[in-house]
Structure formats: C-alpha cells, structure tokens
Motif scaffolding. Structure first.
Motif, PDB file in Angstrom:
ATOM      1  N   GLY A   1       0.737  -1.072  -0.119  1.00 38.52           N
ATOM      2  CA  GLY A   1       0.100   0.046   0.006  1.00 38.52           C
ATOM      3  C   GLY A   1       0.846   1.274  -0.163  1.00 38.52           C
ATOM      4  O   GLY A   1       0.726   2.121  -0.761  1.00 38.52           O
ATOM      5  N   PRO A   2       1.740   1.447   0.947  1.00 40.09           N
ATOM      6  CA  PRO A   2       2.360   2.566   1.044  1.00 40.09           C
ATOM      7  C   PRO A   2       3.406   2.903  -0.323  1.00 40.09           C
ATOM      8  O   PRO A   2       3.556   4.028  -0.576  1.00 40.09           O
ATOM      9  CB  PRO A   2       3.339   2.667   2.356  1.00 40.09           C
ATOM     10  CG  PRO A   2       2.723   1.607   3.313  1.00 40.09           C
ATOM     11  CD  PRO A   2       1.786   0.684   2.160  1.00 40.09           C
ATOM     12  N   GLU A   3       4.003   1.809  -0.983  1.00 41.64           N
ATOM     13  CA  GLU A   3       4.607   1.877  -2.027  1.00 41.64           C
ATOM     14  C   GLU A   3       3.748   2.258  -3.307  1.00 41.64           C
ATOM     15  O   GLU A   3       4.010   3.498  -3.850  1.00 41.64           O
ATOM     16  CB  GLU A   3       5.416   0.731  -2.294  1.00 41.64           C
ATOM     17  CG  GLU A   3       6.334   0.042  -1.176  1.00 41.64           C
ATOM     18  CD  GLU A   3       6.481  -1.410  -1.489  1.00 41.64           C
ATOM     19  OE1 GLU A   3       7.032  -1.624  -2.592  1.00 41.64           O
ATOM     20  OE2 GLU A   3       6.276  -2.353  -0.780  1.00 41.64           O
ATOM     21  N   VAL A   4       2.647   1.861  -3.314  1.00 44.91           N
ATOM     22  CA  VAL A   4       1.943   2.131  -4.651  1.00 44.91           C
ATOM     23  C   VAL A   4       1.007   3.535  -4.535  1.00 44.91           C
ATOM     24  O   VAL A   4       1.142   4.343  -5.452  1.00 44.91           O
ATOM     25  CB  VAL A   4       0.863   1.069  -5.104  1.00 44.91           C
ATOM     26  CG1 VAL A   4       1.627  -0.194  -5.657  1.00 44.91           C
ATOM     27  CG2 VAL A   4      -0.102   0.853  -3.730  1.00 44.91           C
ATOM     28  N   THR A   5       0.709   3.778  -3.152  1.00 48.01           N
ATOM     29  CA  THR A   5       0.140   5.233  -3.110  1.00 48.01           C
ATOM     30  C   THR A   5       1.206   6.305  -3.235  1.00 48.01           C
ATOM     31  O   THR A   5       0.729   7.296  -3.861  1.00 48.01           O
ATOM     32  CB  THR A   5      -0.517   5.217  -1.672  1.00 48.01           C
ATOM     33  OG1 THR A   5       0.232   4.752  -0.606  1.00 48.01           O
ATOM     34  CG2 THR A   5      -2.003   4.464  -1.524  1.00 48.01           C
ATOM     35  N   ALA A   6       2.440   6.010  -2.616  1.00 48.05           N
ATOM     36  CA  ALA A   6       3.143   7.125  -2.813  1.00 48.05           C
ATOM     37  C   ALA A   6       3.480   7.508  -4.201  1.00 48.05           C
ATOM     38  O   ALA A   6       3.436   8.778  -4.634  1.00 48.05           O
ATOM     39  CB  ALA A   6       4.541   6.824  -2.014  1.00 48.05           C
ATOM     40  N   ALA A   7       3.577   6.318  -5.017  1.00 45.54           N
ATOM     41  CA  ALA A   7       3.608   6.653  -6.487  1.00 45.54           C
ATOM     42  C   ALA A   7       2.548   7.475  -7.229  1.00 45.54           C
ATOM     43  O   ALA A   7       2.669   8.211  -7.904  1.00 45.54           O
ATOM     44  CB  ALA A   7       3.928   5.084  -7.234  1.00 45.54           C
ATOM     45  N   ALA A   8       1.521   6.958  -6.785  1.00 44.23           N
ATOM     46  CA  ALA A   8       0.323   7.301  -7.420  1.00 44.23           C
ATOM     47  C   ALA A   8       0.172   8.996  -6.969  1.00 44.23           C
ATOM     48  O   ALA A   8      -0.186  10.086  -7.573  1.00 44.23           O
ATOM     49  CB  ALA A   8      -0.972   6.768  -6.825  1.00 44.23           C
ATOM     50  N   VAL A   9       0.639   9.224  -5.742  1.00 40.17           N
ATOM     51  CA  VAL A   9       0.394  10.679  -5.133  1.00 40.17           C
ATOM     52  C   VAL A   9       1.160  11.502  -6.024  1.00 40.17           C
ATOM     53  O   VAL A   9       1.281  12.616  -6.486  1.00 40.17           O
ATOM     54  CB  VAL A   9       0.788  10.627  -3.586  1.00 40.17           C
ATOM     55  CG1 VAL A   9       1.164  12.172  -3.416  1.00 40.17           C
ATOM     56  CG2 VAL A   9      -0.163  10.192  -2.880  1.00 40.17           C
ATOM     57  N   ARG A  10       2.580  11.040  -6.475  1.00 47.62           N
ATOM     58  CA  ARG A  10       3.590  11.925  -7.107  1.00 47.62           C
ATOM     59  C   ARG A  10       3.066  12.144  -8.498  1.00 47.62           C
ATOM     60  O   ARG A  10       2.988  13.180  -8.996  1.00 47.62           O
ATOM     61  CB  ARG A  10       4.944  11.073  -7.183  1.00 47.62           C
ATOM     62  CG  ARG A  10       5.890  11.046  -6.098  1.00 47.62           C
ATOM     63  CD  ARG A  10       7.081  10.919  -6.529  1.00 47.62           C
ATOM     64  NE  ARG A  10       7.653   9.625  -6.927  1.00 47.62           N
ATOM     65  CZ  ARG A  10       8.166   9.305  -8.110  1.00 47.62           C
ATOM     66  NH1 ARG A  10       8.680  10.242  -9.011  1.00 47.62           N
ATOM     67  NH2 ARG A  10       8.608   8.217  -8.287  1.00 47.62           N
TER      68      ARG A  10
END
Ligand code: NAI
Length: 348
Positions: free
Chosen positions: A14-23
């Motif tokens: 979760g934290p990995e994919v949401t960080a990418a999406a937020v960027r």
C-alpha cells in the motif's frame, strides 16, 4: 484552491503504490492537501484503534479519500477495515471499470466492462455465530432499500455515460428470497430506463459466459460477494490485479482504491505495480471535477504501456514502482491526450 483529500496508505504494498500515485497526481499541477492516516494493524500500534478517530473525522471533513490496501487477518482477528469503512460511510457502490490497456497483450483484447458491486450488505454483513460447536451460521442480508439504491446507481451511470446493457447477476434459483429480492429490485428499476437493455444471469453461468465471451456484457450489477469474486476474474482479462482501479461511492463521501490487496508476497521490494491505484486516482480526479488532469493521467498511463519500456514485473517488464511513476510523469508532458479524450467514454 487545493483539494483536501484523506490519504490512507494502507500496509503491505500500500505505502509503495500510493506514494507513486500521489507523485503522479501532483505532477498534473492539481493542488492537494493530503491528510494521511494509518488503518488496520499499523494504526492499532499507534492509536489502539483499527480505524482511528482522527481518520474518521478526516473523511467526514474531506469527503474524499485515496486508499491503499489493508491486510485483513484470515479466520480470526479484527474484521476487515475495508468493509468497516464502506459501512461506516455508507459507500454503497463499488465501481470497477475493467478495460484493456494499449500494448498489454492478453487473451481478451478490447474488453470494456463496468462492474457495479453492492458494497454494504449480503454475506459481508458479518453476522456470524456458532450455533453449537461444529455448526456456524453466516447470515446473508439483502434489503429492498440497498438493492434499489445500487440498481438506480447502475442505471443512472449507464444513461449518463451511454452504456448499452446492464446484467443483474444472482443465484435466485437457490437463494430464492435474498437474491430473488435483489433481482426484483433491478428488474423494477430497469423499467425506468427503457433505452438500456436489461438481462439476468445466474452467477456460476456468468463466470463461464465471461471466460467464453466477455464481450457479450457491458455492465454487471452484483450483490457484494459475487461482485468481489467476479471482479478478480475480470481483472485477469486485462492483465491482472496490478491494473484494475476502483471507487467506493456513497451519497456523502467517496473512497478510491484499487481492486487488489496488500500483496504480502511482494511487499517492501519496490516492485509492485502502482497502475491500479493511479487509475483509482484518475477516478478521484474526475470526482473532484478535474477532468483535464484525469484525461492527462489516463493517456500518460496508456502511453507508458504502449511504449512498454517502463512497466513492472507483473506485466513482464523490469521497472520498479518508482521508475514506472517517473515514466508516467514524463509522459504527462505530452499533448496527445486532448484529442483522444473526446472520442472515449471509458473513465480510465
Ligand atoms: P492480493 O490482491 O493482495 O494479491 C493477489 C496476487 O496479486 C499476489 O500474487 C500479488 O503479488 C499480486 N498483486 C496484487 N496487487 C499487485 C500489484 N499492485 N502489483 C503486482 N502484483 C500484485 O490478494 P490476497 O493475497 O488475496 O490478499 C492479501 C491481503 O490483502 C489480505 O489480507 C486481504 O484481506 C487484503 N485485501 C485488501 C483489500 C483492500 O484493502 N481493498 C482488497 C483485497 C484484499
């Protein structure tokens, strides 16, 4: 003005994919004010609550959340955070568009399906008890109110976005009362939308029909459990769980999240595919009225797949989660999206 959005990074990947999406979402130039909160086991360590009060208050305030997956213990432990959030905010509609991406070869090219899953009841009501040792009961709750509400949502969507057919999926031959009520509500609703063709299929046959010829369907309307299972089946048509986005809509709030779970088998390695949560972000941009930014991200993602150089391992590439995000951000600079956007009605 910045959009205030609650961010629930989740756990596992979760934290990995949401960080990418937020960027990626921030690279559109749309301004966000993120309010980030843990949920599930991570939240319990910090707040001694699985859904902290602060998170609930944030969603009540922002009315929009972007969420990563949260692990649910199997066969015991705390009950699903996802189910609790959907119930708490009455997010009655789980919306899952299933669509091939350009450049992703699958056995089924050109799939364009919309799954509408009732999100608040059915067997997910969580009413279970042990009658006597060795005998348990799980109660399936279907109400006229929830079945009518989800049917209306499906038909309204079909009308607004020019979809042609809605199929209600059921097992009313066996669950005559519960699924019988569900299809009666959809059938009644269909009468108010004569321009949209309406059908009813039994869920097991639907699975066979789907893998034989997914093109016969346009929109599937399902109660909770069937919607959950059929969504994963349909994800495989277009390349797998790394790609398929979702949104949970209620009358007051919306939470955007991928169909996939926390993928513990690949968590922490920086290799998870952030496409599904990014495309959930596209749905969120549309919900926030940022249609241009939504279309730009949509076609930037398409162009990364069309080019095929920066795709993640689940899709046969070698890119890391953040390399994929970098490639999408670079593709966002292109201008081709505007002309394409005018020709298409699919949100992602
Ligand atoms: P899963 O969706 O996490 O994983 C299934 C398979 O798909 C795994 O092989 C995984 O590596 C792969 N996969 C999933 N997402 C991927 C991505 N973005 N990139 C690359 N590969 C990906 O399903 P599973 O294993 O059944 O569930 C794991 C946990 O997630 C469970 O605790 C479950 O309760 C929870 N879950 C949470 C959801 C949510 O928060 N909305 C939804 C579904 C499951």
């Amino acid at each position: 003005m910045a959009h205030k959005v609650t961010l629930i990074p989740g756990d596992g990947i979760g934290p990995e994919v949401t960080a990418a999406a937020v960027r990626i979402l921030e690279a559109t130039g749309v301004k966000f004010e993120w309010e980030s909160y843990a949920a599930g086991a991570d939240a319990y360590e910090k707040y001694h609550e699985y859904i902290p009060k602060e998170l609930t208050e944030s969603v009540e305030r922002t009315r929009v959340a972007l969420k990563g997956p949260v692990t649910t213990p199997i066969g015991g432990g705390f009950s699903s955070i996802n189910v609790q959030l959907r119930r708490q905010f009455e997010l009655f509609c789980n919306f899952r568009p299933i669509r091939n991406l350009p450049g992703v070869a699958t056995r089924y090219p050109g799939v364009d399906l919309i799954i509408i899953r009732e999100n608040t009841e059915g067997l997910y009501s969580g009413i279970e008890h042990e009658v006597v040792p060795g005998v348990v009961e799980s109660i399936k709750v279907i109400t006229e109110k929830a079945s009518t509400r989800i049917s209306r949502w499906a038909f309204e969507y079909a009308r607004k976005f020019g979809r042609k057919k809605v199929h209600a999926i059921h097992k009313a031959n066996i669950m005559k009362l519960s699924d019988g009520l569900f299809i009666r509500c959809s059938r009644n609703m269909s009468k108010e939308y004569p321009e949209i063709s309406y059908g009813e299929h039994i869920v097991d046959n639907t699975c066979m029909q789907l893998v034989t010829n997914p093109y016969q369907y346009d929109m599937l309307l399902l109660e909770n459990l069937y919607g959950d299972i059929v969504s994963d089946l349909c994800a495989a048509f277009v390349g797998g769980l790394g790609l398929v986005p979702g949104a949970n809509f209620g009358h007051e709030c919306a939470i955007f999240e991928a169909v996939h779970g926390s993928a513990p088998d690949i968590a922490g390695r920086g290799i998870a595919n952030p496409t599904a949560v990014t495309r959930s972000g596209i749905l969120m941009l549309r919900h926030l009225g940022e249609q241009d930014a939504a279309n730009r991200v949509k076609y930037a993602v398409h162009s990364v797949y069309r080019e095929g150089k920066h795709i993640t391992r689940d899709m046969g590439g070698e890119a890391s989660t953040s390399e994929f995000a970098d490639a999408v951000i670079e593709a966002l600079q292109g201008e081709v999206w505007r002309e394409q956007a005018e020709r298409e009605t699919n949100p992602v």
